[in-house]
Scaffold this motif. Structure first.
Motif, PDB file in Angstrom:
ATOM      1  N   GLY A  14     -47.169  13.700  70.435  1.00  0.00           N
ATOM      2  CA  GLY A  14     -47.450  11.957  70.938  1.00  0.00           C
ATOM      3  C   GLY A  14     -46.820  11.503  71.893  1.00  0.00           C
ATOM      4  N   THR A  15     -45.595  11.829  72.095  1.00  0.00           N
ATOM      5  CA  THR A  15     -44.784  11.445  73.331  1.00  0.00           C
ATOM      6  C   THR A  15     -45.275  12.198  74.685  1.00  0.00           C
ATOM      7  OG1 THR A  15     -42.892  11.343  71.806  1.00  0.00           O
ATOM      8  CG2 THR A  15     -42.650  11.359  74.454  1.00  0.00           C
ATOM      9  N   ILE A  16     -45.785  13.322  74.437  1.00  0.00           N
ATOM     10  CA  ILE A  16     -46.272  13.947  75.995  1.00  0.00           C
ATOM     11  C   ILE A  16     -47.519  13.568  76.174  1.00  0.00           C
ATOM     12  CG2 ILE A  16     -47.031  16.031  76.911  1.00  0.00           C
ATOM     13  CD1 ILE A  16     -45.023  17.536  75.164  1.00  0.00           C
ATOM     14  N   PHE A  17     -48.492  13.097  75.298  1.00  0.00           N
ATOM     15  CA  PHE A  17     -49.840  12.803  75.403  1.00  0.00           C
ATOM     16  C   PHE A  17     -49.545  11.350  75.812  1.00  0.00           C
ATOM     17  CE2 PHE A  17     -53.462  10.380  73.829  1.00  0.00           C
ATOM     18  CZ  PHE A  17     -54.591  11.245  74.227  1.00  0.00           C
ATOM     19  N   LEU A  18     -48.722  10.226  75.546  1.00  0.00           N
ATOM     20  CA  LEU A  18     -48.519   8.989  75.915  1.00  0.00           C
ATOM     21  C   LEU A  18     -47.951   8.915  77.132  1.00  0.00           C
ATOM     22  CD1 LEU A  18     -48.242   5.934  75.178  1.00  0.00           C
ATOM     23  CD2 LEU A  18     -45.768   6.400  74.517  1.00  0.00           C
ATOM     24  N   ALA A  33     -48.426   2.792  65.143  1.00  0.00           N
ATOM     25  CA  ALA A  33     -47.927   4.220  65.364  1.00  0.00           C
ATOM     26  C   ALA A  33     -46.956   4.542  64.203  1.00  0.00           C
ATOM     27  CB  ALA A  33     -47.058   4.124  66.805  1.00  0.00           C
ATOM     28  N   THR A  34     -46.203   3.442  63.673  1.00  0.00           N
ATOM     29  CA  THR A  34     -45.166   3.666  62.949  1.00  0.00           C
ATOM     30  C   THR A  34     -45.739   4.270  61.428  1.00  0.00           C
ATOM     31  OG1 THR A  34     -43.600   2.113  63.754  1.00  0.00           O
ATOM     32  CG2 THR A  34     -43.587   2.815  61.177  1.00  0.00           C
ATOM     33  N   ALA A  35     -47.174   3.656  61.225  1.00  0.00           N
ATOM     34  CA  ALA A  35     -48.067   4.031  60.239  1.00  0.00           C
ATOM     35  C   ALA A  35     -48.367   5.368  60.193  1.00  0.00           C
ATOM     36  CB  ALA A  35     -49.295   3.277  60.080  1.00  0.00           C
ATOM     37  N   ALA A  36     -48.724   5.972  61.383  1.00  0.00           N
ATOM     38  CA  ALA A  36     -49.003   7.323  61.653  1.00  0.00           C
ATOM     39  C   ALA A  36     -47.759   8.346  61.460  1.00  0.00           C
ATOM     40  CB  ALA A  36     -49.930   7.535  62.814  1.00  0.00           C
ATOM     41  N   LEU A  37     -46.624   7.889  61.864  1.00  0.00           N
ATOM     42  CA  LEU A  37     -45.427   8.539  61.760  1.00  0.00           C
ATOM     43  C   LEU A  37     -45.006   8.541  60.163  1.00  0.00           C
ATOM     44  CD1 LEU A  37     -43.313   7.347  64.793  1.00  0.00           C
ATOM     45  CD2 LEU A  37     -44.583   9.533  64.738  1.00  0.00           C
ATOM     46  N   LEU A  38     -45.218   7.508  59.557  1.00  0.00           N
ATOM     47  CA  LEU A  38     -44.805   7.573  58.196  1.00  0.00           C
ATOM     48  C   LEU A  38     -45.741   8.657  57.432  1.00  0.00           C
ATOM     49  CD1 LEU A  38     -44.280   3.853  57.431  1.00  0.00           C
ATOM     50  CD2 LEU A  38     -42.384   5.667  57.411  1.00  0.00           C
ATOM     51  N   LYS A  80     -43.117  -0.135  74.475  1.00  0.00           N
ATOM     52  CA  LYS A  80     -43.760  -0.060  73.167  1.00  0.00           C
ATOM     53  C   LYS A  80     -43.347   1.139  72.546  1.00  0.00           C
ATOM     54  CE  LYS A  80     -46.935  -3.190  73.327  1.00  0.00           C
ATOM     55  NZ  LYS A  80     -48.392  -3.194  73.418  1.00  0.00           N
ATOM     56  N   THR A  81     -42.839   2.306  73.108  1.00  0.00           N
ATOM     57  CA  THR A  81     -42.220   3.222  72.551  1.00  0.00           C
ATOM     58  C   THR A  81     -40.937   3.010  71.751  1.00  0.00           C
ATOM     59  OG1 THR A  81     -43.165   4.888  74.312  1.00  0.00           O
ATOM     60  CG2 THR A  81     -41.340   5.734  72.983  1.00  0.00           C
ATOM     61  N   THR A  82     -40.142   2.183  72.558  1.00  0.00           N
ATOM     62  CA  THR A  82     -38.693   1.734  71.847  1.00  0.00           C
ATOM     63  C   THR A  82     -39.038   0.834  70.805  1.00  0.00           C
ATOM     64  OG1 THR A  82     -37.859   1.461  74.183  1.00  0.00           O
ATOM     65  CG2 THR A  82     -36.678   0.357  72.371  1.00  0.00           C
ATOM     66  N   LEU A  83     -40.237  -0.015  70.815  1.00  0.00           N
ATOM     67  CA  LEU A  83     -40.484  -0.652  69.575  1.00  0.00           C
ATOM     68  C   LEU A  83     -40.965  -0.047  68.300  1.00  0.00           C
ATOM     69  CD1 LEU A  83     -42.197  -3.922  71.072  1.00  0.00           C
ATOM     70  CD2 LEU A  83     -39.836  -3.784  70.256  1.00  0.00           C
ATOM     71  N   THR A  84     -41.844   1.236  68.705  1.00  0.00           N
ATOM     72  CA  THR A  84     -42.098   2.107  67.859  1.00  0.00           C
ATOM     73  C   THR A  84     -40.862   2.786  66.919  1.00  0.00           C
ATOM     74  OG1 THR A  84     -44.420   2.382  68.926  1.00  0.00           O
ATOM     75  CG2 THR A  84     -43.532   3.934  67.338  1.00  0.00           C
ATOM     76  N   LEU A 136     -52.734   9.617  68.265  1.00  0.00           N
ATOM     77  CA  LEU A 136     -53.212   9.641  69.507  1.00  0.00           C
ATOM     78  C   LEU A 136     -54.476   8.835  69.828  1.00  0.00           C
ATOM     79  CD1 LEU A 136     -53.080  13.615  70.182  1.00  0.00           C
ATOM     80  CD2 LEU A 136     -51.346  11.803  70.380  1.00  0.00           C
ATOM     81  N   TYR A 137     -55.076   8.548  68.705  1.00  0.00           N
ATOM     82  CA  TYR A 137     -56.210   7.315  68.531  1.00  0.00           C
ATOM     83  C   TYR A 137     -55.378   6.219  68.937  1.00  0.00           C
ATOM     84  CZ  TYR A 137     -59.332   4.002  66.495  1.00  0.00           C
ATOM     85  OH  TYR A 137     -59.999   3.001  66.341  1.00  0.00           O
ATOM     86  N   PHE A 138     -54.413   5.788  68.288  1.00  0.00           N
ATOM     87  CA  PHE A 138     -53.727   4.478  68.326  1.00  0.00           C
ATOM     88  C   PHE A 138     -53.115   4.429  69.715  1.00  0.00           C
ATOM     89  CE2 PHE A 138     -52.717   4.214  63.500  1.00  0.00           C
ATOM     90  CZ  PHE A 138     -53.844   3.587  63.209  1.00  0.00           C
ATOM     91  N   ILE A 139     -52.778   5.351  70.237  1.00  0.00           N
ATOM     92  CA  ILE A 139     -52.256   5.432  71.536  1.00  0.00           C
ATOM     93  C   ILE A 139     -53.395   5.228  72.696  1.00  0.00           C
ATOM     94  CG2 ILE A 139     -51.263   6.910  73.593  1.00  0.00           C
ATOM     95  CD1 ILE A 139     -49.635   8.347  71.348  1.00  0.00           C
TER      96      ILE A 139
END
Length: 418
Positions: free
Chosen positions: A135-139, A114-119, A155-159, A98-101
């Motif tokens: 994360g999706t709802i917050f974004l 975002a990928t780093a956080a998901l990993l 950005k969501t697609t790329l993530t 959420l901080y990255f968002i």
């Protein structure tokens, strides 16, 4: 197996420390301190960036954010899950995401952040599912405008693509041949009787971010005076958290985030009740009848996210309380409130964790003899003991709140026999 393999992302640095010869007891201390420090840091970054996103600046914002981060990191719920380091680290990945968002959405490197956080989230399947949903709802709520819609979608697609590529080594085998809960050995844990036992907690304690069963660290002081102080501080955390709706004038941009946090707290509280809650039958139907039900089989894990939502609400509330008090030259009151909640809710749990929970214990003499027998045979195997949810203490584990044990053998020593 397919559930434990992703946890190497978290444990690899500590395995490397063991490989170079660092003593296991020291590595365990580093592991625990590092985990709670990481949880505090990610929540601090999120709280501060959340306030800044809504234009809330001024003296004391950093201190408030730090205080709220400590309340989350050392709350009774977090301390209860101190035995599950991978769960806490992947939980800490949520405020980091959420901080990255909030701060990196306009950066070309946002998909990688975002990928780093998901990993980090994949260390526990439950956290991965929850972090993606939240994360999706917050974004969407933070960037809910026509101007930002294209940016969000791109950005969501790329993530998503970045995450799939980096995590394909895990996802492709699973999607091609899904592992069921039975194959993971979870069939007994999905029984209704087991689900009911795990759900057997006091609803009031669940609401106040505590438990009365299945505890690993004792967070409630034994005497009535200090236990009253303990529950009063937790009640203050929940009460002040929701007070934001009475002390802040309507602002739809902020209110939709506040409503999300409120709904999240309520939903997670109901799910934490398991079969004792109004969603009990539906919840168990998902757990028992779907191939992915094993991921959410433990209702008590929802307490972590219940905690996250209420601390996020509390961050807003205490900030606006501070601004109101500054007009009357009462700037130290918010510090007193934060200290009252932190000390009352966490002090005894921290004491217990450092005094009993995370200290090696002397094994019974009969098990010590078994280890000696194995040693005499020339093998490097030892009998190891893993604490499970206690139902009662035994004479030799008194003070550690450990009752029942699972017994396993391993060639890797974890504790030196005292």
């Amino acid at each position: 197996n397919i559930e434990r393999l992703p946890r190497l992302v978290i444990y690899l640095p500590y395995l490397m420390l063991a490989q170079i010869g660092l003593e296991v007891p020291l590595i365990l201390k580093i592991l625990i301190i590092g985990t709670y420090t990481f949880l505090s840091l990610t929540m601090f970054l999120f709280c501060r960036s959340l306030l800044q996103h809504f234009g809330i600046e001024g003296k004391g914002i950093n201190w408030i954010s730090m205080g709220c981060a400590f309340i989350l990191a050392y709350n009774p719920i977090s301390l209860h899950f101190g035995w599950a380091i991978s769960l806490l680290v992947s939980f800490a990945a949520l405020p980091l995401l959420l901080y990255f968002i909030l701060t990196k959405i306009n950066s070309i490197y946002f998909p990688l952040f975002a990928t780093a956080a998901l990993l980090l989230s994949v260390a526990h399947p439950f956290n991965l599912v929850m972090n993606i949903i939240i994360g999706t709802i917050f974004l969407l709520l933070v960037r809910m405008s026509r101007k930002d819609l294209k940016l969000v979608l791109v950005k969501t697609t790329l993530t998503f693509l970045s995450f799939i590529i980096m995590f394909s080594w895990f996802l492709i085998p699973y999607l091609s041949d899904p592992i069921t809960s039975v194959e993971l050995g979870r069939e007994r844990q999905l029984l209704r009787a087991v689900f009911d036992v795990v759900s057997d907690n006091d609803p009031m304690k669940i609401i106040l971010l505590d438990r009365d069963k299945f505890t690993y660290t004792q967070t409630v002081p034994p005497d009535s005076i200090r236990s009253t102080f303990h529950y009063a501080s937790l009640a203050a955390l929940v009460g002040i958290g929701f007070s934001i709706f009475f002390i802040k004038k309507p602002d739809w941009k902020m209110y939709r985030i506040l409503l999300m946090f409120s709904a999240g707290f309520i939903i997670c509280t109901l799910l934490s009740l398991g079969s004792n809650g109004p969603l009990g039958d539906l919840y168990y139907a998902i757990v028992s009848q779907s191939s992915l039900g094993w991921i959410i089989r433990s209702p008590l894990k929802f307490q972590l996210y219940q905690l996250f939502f209420i601390v996020s609400l509390f961050t807003f509330s205490i900030t606006f309380i501070t601004k109101k008090l500054q007009k009357h030259d009462l700037t130290s009151v918010e510090g007193i409130i934060i200290i009252f909640i932190f000390v009352g809710s966490s002090a005894y749990g921290i004491y217990d964790a450092n005094t009993f929970t995370f200290k090696p214990i002397e094994l019974p003499s009969e098990y010590f003899e078994i280890n000696n027998m194995l040693k005499d045979t020339g093998t490097e195997f030892k009998v190891l003991y893993y604490p499970i949810y206690p139902t009662r203490t035994t004479p030799w584990s008194e003070g550690h709140q450990i009752g029942n044990f699972e017994t396993k053998s391993s060639a890797v020593p974890t504790y030196e026999i005292l």
